[in-house]
Scaffold this motif. Structure first.
Motif, mmCIF file in Angstrom:
data_model
loop_
_atom_site.group_PDB
_atom_site.id
_atom_site.type_symbol
_atom_site.label_atom_id
_atom_site.label_comp_id
_atom_site.label_asym_id
_atom_site.label_seq_id
_atom_site.Cartn_x
_atom_site.Cartn_y
_atom_site.Cartn_z
ATOM 1 N N ASP A 176 5.370 -26.777 -22.636
ATOM 2 C CA ASP A 176 4.659 -25.541 -22.365
ATOM 3 C C ASP A 176 4.052 -24.937 -23.623
ATOM 4 N N ALA A 185 8.894 -20.154 -19.602
ATOM 5 C CA ALA A 185 8.025 -21.194 -19.045
ATOM 6 C C ALA A 185 8.790 -22.264 -18.277
ATOM 7 N N ASP A 201 3.732 -28.778 -17.339
ATOM 8 C CA ASP A 201 3.170 -28.369 -18.625
ATOM 9 C C ASP A 201 2.312 -27.125 -18.419
ATOM 10 N N ASP A 202 2.924 -25.960 -18.617
ATOM 11 C CA ASP A 202 2.266 -24.684 -18.359
ATOM 12 C C ASP A 202 1.661 -24.123 -19.636
#
Length: 186
Positions: free
Chosen positions: A121, A116, A98-99
């Motif tokens: 994200d 991503a 989870d960016d």
């Protein structure tokens, strides 16, 4: 000079600060337990790869806010929080993390191509986006949430490739108050 030995930040909040011109930088198997990678302004960094294989922190911050040129980043093996500088970001993520990418100017987002990868994200915008910005086909790819910070207005037009077929993107303008406006053409 020979090859550098392993870098292990162990416990605490550890930072690697980079200050110089580099054609290529790879932080890989010899780097672990580093929470922040900070890149100083006034330099070109070429292609940067960050892959913390052992004991990666739950979130790795990449701070390029002082970099005025396009920053090239490949990353994997942890959730990343990427703070994009004025020159924009050419980024490719791998893995299922989870960016979050934070962009503070329309010009930086316009110059960027950010993928991503998998995961949940977020692209967070925190700046003046009040004049229409039409996203190109590669500006943002594989983001599930577009978060808009308070104190600004936003006027964005997505591209057909911004959200993959069958996928969804949540536009979160819940922080907007007062005279802030949101126009989103999806």
């Amino acid at each position: 000079g020979g090859a550098a030995g392993p870098i292990n930040g162990n416990q605490g909040d550890d930072t690697i600060e980079v200050n110089g011109d580099y054609a290529s930088l790879v932080f890989g198997t010899a780097v672990e337990n580093i929470e922040t990678f900070r890149f100083d302004g006034g330099h070109s960094y070429g292609n940067v790869t960050i892959q913390e294989f052992y004991d990666a922190p739950s979130v790795v911050t990449v701070d390029t806010t002082q970099v005025a040129t396009l920053f090239h980043l490949a990353f994997d093996h942890s959730a990343f929080r990427v703070e994009v500088g004025a020159g924009g970001m050419d980024a490719t993520g791998a893995g299922t993390y989870d960016d979050t990418f934070i962009v503070t100017s329309k010009s930086a987002l316009s110059a960027s191509t950010m993928n991503a990868g998998n995961g949940n994200d977020t692209l967070e915008l925190n700046g003046d986006f009040s004049s229409t910005l039409a996203l190109a086909s590669t500006t943002i790819v594989n983001f599930e949430t577009l978060k808009l910070d308070a104190g600004h207005s936003y006027d964005l037009a997505s591209n057909d490739t911004t959200v993959a077929a069958g996928a969804t993107m949540t536009v979160d303008g819940s922080a907007l108050t007062g005279g802030s406006t949101l126009t989103f053409l999806g």
